[in-house]
Design an enzyme around this catalytic site. Sequence first.
Site, mmCIF file in Angstrom:
data_model
loop_
_atom_site.group_PDB
_atom_site.id
_atom_site.type_symbol
_atom_site.label_atom_id
_atom_site.label_comp_id
_atom_site.label_asym_id
_atom_site.label_seq_id
_atom_site.Cartn_x
_atom_site.Cartn_y
_atom_site.Cartn_z
ATOM 1 N N GLY A 116 0.834 -1.197 0.000
ATOM 2 C CA GLY A 116 0.000 0.000 0.000
ATOM 3 C C GLY A 116 0.867 1.245 0.000
ATOM 4 N N CYS A 117 0.302 2.354 -0.447
ATOM 5 C CA CYS A 117 1.101 3.575 -0.579
ATOM 6 C C CYS A 117 1.566 4.105 0.774
ATOM 7 C CB CYS A 117 0.332 4.634 -1.359
ATOM 8 S SG CYS A 117 -1.303 5.043 -0.706
ATOM 9 N N HIS A 118 0.658 4.263 1.728
ATOM 10 C CA HIS A 118 1.062 4.755 3.053
ATOM 11 C C HIS A 118 2.026 3.773 3.710
ATOM 12 C CE1 HIS A 118 -1.743 8.108 3.098
ATOM 13 N NE2 HIS A 118 -2.733 7.295 2.796
ATOM 14 N N THR A 120 4.160 1.881 2.260
ATOM 15 C CA THR A 120 5.463 2.029 1.625
ATOM 16 C C THR A 120 6.292 3.102 2.319
ATOM 17 O OG1 THR A 120 4.712 1.251 -0.538
ATOM 18 C CG2 THR A 120 6.624 2.712 -0.516
#
Length: 313
Positions: A116-118, A120
Amino acid sequence: MGKPVIYIDGQEGTTGLQIDKRLGSRDDIELLRIREDKRKDLEERRRLINEADLVFLCLPDAAAAEAVSLIENPNTRVIDASTAHRTAPGWVYGFPELYKDPEQTIGTARFVANPGCHATGFLATVAPLIQMRILHPDYPLTCYSLTGYSGGGKKMIAQYEGEEKPEELYAPRTYGTTLKHKHLAEMQKISGLEAPPVFCPIVDDYEKGMATTVMLHNRYLKGQPTARELSLILAAYYAKQPVVRVAPYTQQPQFLASNVLAGSDGLEITVSGHERQSILTARFDNLGKGASGAAVQNMNLMLGFAPTAGLSL
């Protein structure tokens, strides 16, 4: 041997479109495309999934799980961009920089879960420090993460880019206030924390780019390193990594713009602070290293290409 055959299941979504953009001009793969009128045809999707050497799943969680159940070809490999399999048994977490030998760990995997972006941004700073036993797994971490609106998908993009945009969308908005954000499970498991962090995501009125920040009291770290020393430690950890870099401590900017790496597939860590306190900030594009760029990086490893092939760094 012919070119690897790739299929993007969910190619019309935000992540799917960005993967397609990165792969569309490559001549070392063959890209399958589904007809517009067949996008929701289960049997056509089944056919394409099983014709492919590697499938990207750019779907909601339930649909991603369903897509995996359609696989009959024992040679079909998968990169799932949804949340469905990030902590699931049998799936390899697709953050190459966290492994000593990503060519072996990710490169030989059949099922890879894209981060997931967050998560990462959080893992980029926290996971190495826990691996090196500088940050103890029971540390009560807090994290806030500022993101552009494109990470919210087509519906949110339409809200922010519409002609009649509500006044509230012009300001930063804190969300996930129940403290049950969907990325927390992977943030805890992959980092090795004993408990999830207190995590505060924020969406703002710009298209793409992220700044994920963790705050530390240095006296609770092993050896009580200063902010400068933490910067050097992380710089050494990522020294041979082409996608992740650590900004020199001597170049601490007064402001950290969260969209500075918009359009890039790289990630930059900035360590700021002094002897007693530190803030560690990972900046990247939520659609790049936070999603589609990471997926292509994982594909490259799985198919034996150069890790940065097709990426913008």
